[in-house]
Design an enzyme around this catalytic site. Structure first.
Site, PDB file in Angstrom:
ATOM      1  N   LYS A  13       0.748  -1.101   0.042  1.00  0.00           N
ATOM      2  CA  LYS A  13       0.152   0.129   0.005  1.00  0.00           C
ATOM      3  C   LYS A  13       0.805   1.214  -0.031  1.00  0.00           C
ATOM      4  O   LYS A  13       0.451   2.223  -0.502  1.00  0.00           O
ATOM      5  CB  LYS A  13      -1.018  -0.069   1.270  1.00  0.00           C
ATOM      6  CG  LYS A  13      -0.454  -0.085   2.630  1.00  0.00           C
ATOM      7  CD  LYS A  13      -1.532  -0.145   3.683  1.00  0.00           C
ATOM      8  CE  LYS A  13      -0.616  -0.048   5.069  1.00  0.00           C
ATOM      9  NZ  LYS A  13       0.525  -0.976   5.253  1.00  0.00           N
ATOM     10  N   ARG A  88      -4.617   2.619  12.846  1.00  0.00           N
ATOM     11  CA  ARG A  88      -4.307   1.324  12.841  1.00  0.00           C
ATOM     12  C   ARG A  88      -5.410   0.662  13.892  1.00  0.00           C
ATOM     13  O   ARG A  88      -5.800  -0.637  13.866  1.00  0.00           O
ATOM     14  CB  ARG A  88      -3.206   1.061  13.764  1.00  0.00           C
ATOM     15  CG  ARG A  88      -2.136   0.713  12.643  1.00  0.00           C
ATOM     16  CD  ARG A  88      -0.803   0.925  13.513  1.00  0.00           C
ATOM     17  NE  ARG A  88       0.346   0.884  12.508  1.00  0.00           N
ATOM     18  CZ  ARG A  88       1.075  -0.168  12.058  1.00  0.00           C
ATOM     19  NH1 ARG A  88       0.995  -1.269  12.402  1.00  0.00           N
ATOM     20  NH2 ARG A  88       2.110   0.294  11.168  1.00  0.00           N
ATOM     21  N   ARG A 127      12.750 -10.535   1.657  1.00  0.00           N
ATOM     22  CA  ARG A 127      13.405  -9.587   1.561  1.00  0.00           C
ATOM     23  C   ARG A 127      15.123  -9.510   2.048  1.00  0.00           C
ATOM     24  O   ARG A 127      15.179 -10.210   3.073  1.00  0.00           O
ATOM     25  CB  ARG A 127      12.993  -8.229   2.454  1.00  0.00           C
ATOM     26  CG  ARG A 127      11.730  -7.562   1.647  1.00  0.00           C
ATOM     27  CD  ARG A 127      11.417  -6.515   2.980  1.00  0.00           C
ATOM     28  NE  ARG A 127      10.282  -5.933   2.347  1.00  0.00           N
ATOM     29  CZ  ARG A 127       9.386  -5.219   3.360  1.00  0.00           C
ATOM     30  NH1 ARG A 127       9.777  -4.887   4.779  1.00  0.00           N
ATOM     31  NH2 ARG A 127       8.264  -4.626   3.156  1.00  0.00           N
ATOM     32  N   ARG A 160      16.489  -8.745   7.691  1.00  0.00           N
ATOM     33  CA  ARG A 160      16.266  -7.850   8.999  1.00  0.00           C
ATOM     34  C   ARG A 160      15.527  -8.703   9.980  1.00  0.00           C
ATOM     35  O   ARG A 160      14.569  -9.737   9.599  1.00  0.00           O
ATOM     36  CB  ARG A 160      15.285  -6.592   8.724  1.00  0.00           C
ATOM     37  CG  ARG A 160      15.968  -5.557   8.093  1.00  0.00           C
ATOM     38  CD  ARG A 160      15.021  -4.397   7.624  1.00  0.00           C
ATOM     39  NE  ARG A 160      13.599  -4.617   8.147  1.00  0.00           N
ATOM     40  CZ  ARG A 160      12.729  -3.884   7.889  1.00  0.00           C
ATOM     41  NH1 ARG A 160      12.814  -2.864   7.133  1.00  0.00           N
ATOM     42  NH2 ARG A 160      11.531  -3.978   8.375  1.00  0.00           N
ATOM     43  N   ARG A 171       3.693 -10.233  13.517  1.00  0.00           N
ATOM     44  CA  ARG A 171       3.453  -9.005  12.739  1.00  0.00           C
ATOM     45  C   ARG A 171       1.844  -8.913  12.155  1.00  0.00           C
ATOM     46  O   ARG A 171       1.091  -8.210  12.493  1.00  0.00           O
ATOM     47  CB  ARG A 171       4.341  -8.426  11.851  1.00  0.00           C
ATOM     48  CG  ARG A 171       5.415  -7.727  12.358  1.00  0.00           C
ATOM     49  CD  ARG A 171       6.769  -7.642  11.482  1.00  0.00           C
ATOM     50  NE  ARG A 171       6.438  -6.516  10.443  1.00  0.00           N
ATOM     51  CZ  ARG A 171       7.094  -6.444   9.217  1.00  0.00           C
ATOM     52  NH1 ARG A 171       7.931  -7.338   8.818  1.00  0.00           N
ATOM     53  NH2 ARG A 171       6.805  -5.342   8.475  1.00  0.00           N
TER      54      ARG A 171
END
Ligand SMILES: [Zn+2]
Length: 218
Positions: A13, A88, A127, A160, A171
């Site tokens: 997004k 959120r 990633r 990461r 998450r």
């Protein structure tokens, strides 16, 4: 155009918000950027935020909402904005509603980016980044030439901590718990549109533009 983009981490997004903001001359507002800017400028809210961040604590809603309020009072933002990843929670959404009413504004649309869970995990867990120059890669979608080292500085690429499969699960779980009520909150106000966030950046952008064209925008 006054929009909110909702969606789990990794749905893309932010990329869509950047693109749309540039295309239509609106401002993208992400709370991460607002916090970094306020800390850098040493504003009252920035100093307060830094106090929490230095202790590894979450910055409280009052500070985040204060930053959003300041931005929306700026006429260049009031003309058109895309809130990326804020609100959120239902509490933040209610506070945002108050701020907008104070300014005599209302949201045009809330877009919920939907991407299947497995695809999100694939995007995030692939990633890799360079610890030296911060360049980012993706093992599948944007691999470095050697696969292991940075194309720019040859440093060994790393994953990461919050992109490991375990951290991603956490998450996503936190996101789903907090955000499910937010989806109904905006649905009840008749503001919510669902968007399929799967597929290429280009395809998603075209679907987003088509979908927004069916609604009246300020
Ligand atoms: Zn590098």
């Amino acid at each position: 155009m006054r929009l909110v983009f909702l969606g789990a981490p990794g749905v893309g997004k932010g990329t869509q918000a950047d693109r749309m903001a540039a295309q239509v001359g609106a401002k993208k507002i992400s709370t991460g950027d607002l916090l970094r800017e306020a800390v850098r400028q040493g504003t009252k809210l920035g100093i307060e935020a830094k106090g929490y961040m230095d202790q590894g604590k979450l910055v409280p809603d009052s500070v985040v909402i204060g930053l959003v309020r300041d931005k929306l009072a700026d006429p260049t933002y009031a003309k058109g904005f895309i809130l990326d990843g804020f609100p959120r929670t239902v509490h933040q959404a209610e506070e945002l509603g108050k701020v907008l009413r104070e300014q005599g504004m209302q949201l045009d649309r809330v877009v919920n980016f939907q991407v299947p869970r497995e695809a999100i995990v694939k995007r995030l867990s692939g990633r890799r980044s360079c610890p030296k120059c911060q360049a980012t890669f993706h093992v599948e979608f944007a691999p470095s030439r050697s696969g292991e080292a940075c194309d720019r500085c040859q440093e060994k690429l790393v994953q990461r901590n919050d992109d490991t499969a375990e951290a991603i699960e956490t998450r996503l779980k936190v996101y789903e718990e907090q955000t499910a009520p937010l989806i109904s909150f905006y649905e009840n106000q008749g503001l919510l549109s669902q968007l399929d966030g799967g597929g290429s950046v280009e395809t998603v952008y075209q679907n987003l533009t088509k979908m927004l064209a069916t609604h009246k925008m300020a």
